[in-house]
Design an enzyme around this catalytic site. Structure first.
Site, PDB file in Angstrom:
ATOM      1  N   ASP A 128      60.313  63.452  12.493  1.00 55.34           N
ATOM      2  CA  ASP A 128      61.033  62.690  13.022  1.00 55.34           C
ATOM      3  C   ASP A 128      61.386  61.094  12.845  1.00 55.34           C
ATOM      4  O   ASP A 128      59.555  60.237  12.790  1.00 55.34           O
ATOM      5  CB  ASP A 128      60.465  62.414  14.453  1.00 55.34           C
ATOM      6  CG  ASP A 128      62.116  61.689  15.384  1.00 55.34           C
ATOM      7  OD1 ASP A 128      62.859  62.079  14.655  1.00 55.34           O
ATOM      8  OD2 ASP A 128      61.595  61.393  16.571  1.00 55.34           O
TER       9      ASP A 128
ATOM     10  N   TRP B  59      63.636  54.903   9.386  1.00 51.14           N
ATOM     11  CA  TRP B  59      63.394  54.221   8.046  1.00 51.14           C
ATOM     12  C   TRP B  59      64.066  53.779   7.358  1.00 51.14           C
ATOM     13  O   TRP B  59      64.075  52.837   6.529  1.00 51.14           O
ATOM     14  CB  TRP B  59      62.416  55.528   7.343  1.00 51.14           C
ATOM     15  CG  TRP B  59      61.510  55.602   5.637  1.00 51.14           C
ATOM     16  CD1 TRP B  59      60.430  55.009   5.693  1.00 51.14           C
ATOM     17  CD2 TRP B  59      62.553  55.172   4.401  1.00 51.14           C
ATOM     18  NE1 TRP B  59      60.733  54.800   4.960  1.00 51.14           N
ATOM     19  CE2 TRP B  59      61.850  55.084   4.250  1.00 51.14           C
ATOM     20  CE3 TRP B  59      64.010  56.219   4.658  1.00 51.14           C
ATOM     21  CZ2 TRP B  59      61.943  54.462   2.150  1.00 51.14           C
ATOM     22  CZ3 TRP B  59      63.829  56.065   2.786  1.00 51.14           C
ATOM     23  CH2 TRP B  59      63.091  55.583   2.750  1.00 51.14           C
TER      24      TRP B  59
ATOM     25  N   HIS C 119      67.005  61.274   5.198  1.00 46.76           N
ATOM     26  CA  HIS C 119      66.717  62.684   5.349  1.00 46.76           C
ATOM     27  C   HIS C 119      65.960  63.481   3.550  1.00 46.76           C
ATOM     28  O   HIS C 119      65.425  64.582   3.651  1.00 46.76           O
ATOM     29  CB  HIS C 119      67.848  63.800   5.660  1.00 46.76           C
ATOM     30  CG  HIS C 119      68.272  62.965   6.910  1.00 46.76           C
ATOM     31  ND1 HIS C 119      66.963  63.125   7.933  1.00 46.76           N
ATOM     32  CD2 HIS C 119      69.223  62.702   7.870  1.00 46.76           C
ATOM     33  CE1 HIS C 119      67.624  63.251   9.476  1.00 46.76           C
ATOM     34  NE2 HIS C 119      69.107  62.567   8.521  1.00 46.76           N
TER      35      HIS C 119
ATOM     36  N   ARG D 110      74.862  66.072  16.643  1.00 50.00           N
ATOM     37  CA  ARG D 110      74.954  65.233  15.461  1.00 50.00           C
ATOM     38  C   ARG D 110      76.259  64.763  14.594  1.00 50.00           C
ATOM     39  O   ARG D 110      77.001  66.137  14.953  1.00 50.00           O
ATOM     40  CB  ARG D 110      73.810  65.072  14.421  1.00 50.00           C
ATOM     41  CG  ARG D 110      72.899  64.633  15.068  1.00 50.00           C
ATOM     42  CD  ARG D 110      71.372  64.782  14.351  1.00 50.00           C
ATOM     43  NE  ARG D 110      70.197  64.724  14.958  1.00 50.00           N
ATOM     44  CZ  ARG D 110      69.199  63.735  14.393  1.00 50.00           C
ATOM     45  NH1 ARG D 110      69.042  63.025  13.304  1.00 50.00           N
ATOM     46  NH2 ARG D 110      67.753  63.244  15.108  1.00 50.00           N
TER      47      ARG D 110
ATOM     48  N   LEU E  29      48.899  80.068   3.357  1.00 48.44           N
ATOM     49  CA  LEU E  29      49.538  79.138   4.842  1.00 48.44           C
ATOM     50  C   LEU E  29      50.799  79.880   5.399  1.00 48.44           C
ATOM     51  O   LEU E  29      51.124  80.123   4.125  1.00 48.44           O
ATOM     52  CB  LEU E  29      49.971  77.600   4.192  1.00 48.44           C
ATOM     53  CG  LEU E  29      49.825  77.226   5.047  1.00 48.44           C
ATOM     54  CD1 LEU E  29      49.430  76.649   5.940  1.00 48.44           C
ATOM     55  CD2 LEU E  29      51.178  75.902   4.716  1.00 48.44           C
TER      56      LEU E  29
ATOM     57  N   ARG F 106      58.051  62.819  22.977  1.00 46.12           N
ATOM     58  CA  ARG F 106      57.839  63.697  23.881  1.00 46.12           C
ATOM     59  C   ARG F 106      58.037  64.874  22.897  1.00 46.12           C
ATOM     60  O   ARG F 106      57.895  64.969  21.986  1.00 46.12           O
ATOM     61  CB  ARG F 106      59.444  63.312  23.839  1.00 46.12           C
ATOM     62  CG  ARG F 106      60.453  63.289  23.406  1.00 46.12           C
ATOM     63  CD  ARG F 106      62.391  62.557  23.888  1.00 46.12           C
ATOM     64  NE  ARG F 106      62.915  62.209  22.704  1.00 46.12           N
ATOM     65  CZ  ARG F 106      63.077  60.764  22.806  1.00 46.12           C
ATOM     66  NH1 ARG F 106      62.598  60.229  23.560  1.00 46.12           N
ATOM     67  NH2 ARG F 106      64.095  60.096  21.692  1.00 46.12           N
TER      68      ARG F 106
HETATM   69  C1  IPE Z   1      63.049  66.206  17.735  1.00 46.57           C
HETATM   70  O1  IPE Z   1      63.762  65.392  16.824  1.00 46.57           O
HETATM   71  C2  IPE Z   1      63.961  67.061  16.076  1.00 46.57           C
HETATM   72  C3  IPE Z   1      63.207  67.311  15.341  1.00 46.57           C
HETATM   73  C4  IPE Z   1      62.491  66.695  14.614  1.00 46.57           C
HETATM   74  C5  IPE Z   1      64.353  68.223  14.274  1.00 46.57           C
HETATM   75  P1  IPE Z   1      65.129  64.625  17.341  1.00 46.57           P
HETATM   76  O2  IPE Z   1      65.912  63.103  16.632  1.00 46.57           O
HETATM   77  O3  IPE Z   1      65.715  65.888  17.312  1.00 46.57           O
HETATM   78  O4  IPE Z   1      64.753  64.413  19.509  1.00 46.57           O
HETATM   79  P2  IPE Z   1      65.411  63.177  20.223  1.00 46.57           P
HETATM   80  O5  IPE Z   1      66.444  63.336  19.957  1.00 46.57           O
HETATM   81  O6  IPE Z   1      64.801  61.676  19.742  1.00 46.57           O
HETATM   82  O7  IPE Z   1      64.877  63.852  21.102  1.00 46.57           O
HETATM   83  C1  IPE Z   2      64.384  63.713  11.939  1.00 47.88           C
HETATM   84  O1  IPE Z   2      64.971  62.083  11.691  1.00 47.88           O
HETATM   85  C2  IPE Z   2      65.451  64.877  11.608  1.00 47.88           C
HETATM   86  C3  IPE Z   2      65.904  65.583  12.319  1.00 47.88           C
HETATM   87  C4  IPE Z   2      65.881  65.425  13.694  1.00 47.88           C
HETATM   88  C5  IPE Z   2      66.136  67.032  11.762  1.00 47.88           C
HETATM   89  P1  IPE Z   2      65.798  61.496  12.677  1.00 47.88           P
HETATM   90  O2  IPE Z   2      67.087  61.689  11.552  1.00 47.88           O
HETATM   91  O3  IPE Z   2      65.851  61.814  13.498  1.00 47.88           O
HETATM   92  O4  IPE Z   2      65.480  60.786  12.435  1.00 47.88           O
HETATM   93  P2  IPE Z   2      65.849  59.318  14.100  1.00 47.88           P
HETATM   94  O5  IPE Z   2      64.910  59.634  14.924  1.00 47.88           O
HETATM   95  O6  IPE Z   2      67.718  59.289  14.176  1.00 47.88           O
HETATM   96  O7  IPE Z   2      65.111  58.266  13.084  1.00 47.88           O
HETATM   97 MG    MG Z   3      64.730  60.920  15.747  1.00 48.38          MG
END
Ligand code: IPE
Ligand code: IPE
Ligand code: MG
Length: 257
Positions: A30, A35, A47, A81, A141, A204
């Protein structure tokens, strides 16, 4: 090594106890967007950098002695999203499989995909099936990619797999035990995660491995996913090795023994 430091054959040195290494590590990757935002970059760049961190996580897992690694790549809730971001995440998965499959196979990594097919573009389903097929007999792995995955969805899928057996009379209600449910999850045959790491500071699970996380140790790292490297992985394992796992009992032995 200077001669005086060499262990003598007559007095073998005891091996110092190293940190206990978790057999199975799950990672909630996450913070890619934050970042990027903090650096004035588009989320897409976060990403892309996140994909580099996945490569680091796989090689570090092997080096650190982890046997199974499960990464949360796309959740059943990530469909909410903007579609451009969803398409970008799919495109990056395509690139990852196409560019890294041969290398992962060479490294004896066995790829398994957990999650639902519904809604996933056909070409991605085929790529993922190919990755599983090519690496099916590998013994290194165990690398689980949780894609279009949600823990609640997975439990519902398990129930749907059991229901026809119940209706045909092959299974009685009394035979529906936690072990039977676990054997019908997408992760059937894979041990529960000992350690779940989440980056970005969020505290979480966000629907990750809900059933399997019953007794996982949780480590939340205050870094964004693109910053994750071998050092961060090692720190999470050090933290894990200091935890005392009791599983509801009274034993006070640490995970290190
Ligand atoms: C959890 O991250 C899902 C993945 C890492 C793929 P999210 O960014 O979607 O989670 P929330 O919305 O902060 O709970
Ligand atoms: C994790 O980073 C990637 C996925 C959930 C697919 P995020 O895209 O959730 O990044 P933040 O949480 O918005 O910073
Ligand atoms: Mg996120």
């Amino acid at each position: 090594m200077p001669a005086r430091l060499q262990p003598s054959a007559a007095q073998p040195q005891a091996t110092p106890p190293g940190p206990a290494v978790p057999v199975h590590v799950g990672i909630i990757m996450d913070g890619n967007g934050r970042w990027a935002a903090e650096r004035g970059l588009p989320r897409a760049e976060g990403h892309r950098r996140g994909m580099e961190a996945v490569r680091q996580a796989v090689s570090s897992a092997t080096e650190l002695g982890v046997k199974y690694l499960t990464i949360f790549s796309f959740s059943s809730e990530n469909w909410t999203r903007p579609s451009e971001e969803v398409q970008l995440l799919f495109a990056l998965l395509r690139i990852f499989i196409q560019s890294d499959l041969a290398d992962l196979h060479e490294k004896n990594v066995k790829i398994t995909v957990i999650g639902a097919d519904e809604g996933v573009p056909k070409d991605i389903c085929l790529l993922l099936e190919d990755a599983e097929r090519v690496t099916a007999n590998n013994t290194g792995l165990g690398f689980q990619v949780a894609f279009n995955y949600g823990g609640r969805d997975e439990i519902a899928r398990a129930v749907r797999r059991i229901a026809p057996k119940l209706m045909r009379g092959e299974v009685t209600p009394a035979e529906i035990t936690p072990a039977m449910i676990a054997a019908h999850l997408d992760t059937a045959g894979i041990p529960d995660p000992d350690l779940i790491i989440r980056t970005s500071g969020e505290l979480r699970l966000s629907n990750f491995l809900l059933w399997q996380a019953a007794y996982s140790e949780l480590v939340f790292l205050p870094i964004y996913w693109p910053e994750f490297d071998r050092k961060a992985f090692g720190q999470a394992i050090d933290e894990f090795s200091r935890r005392k796992r009791r599983y509801g009992g009274l034993a006070t032995a640490s995970v290190a023994g």
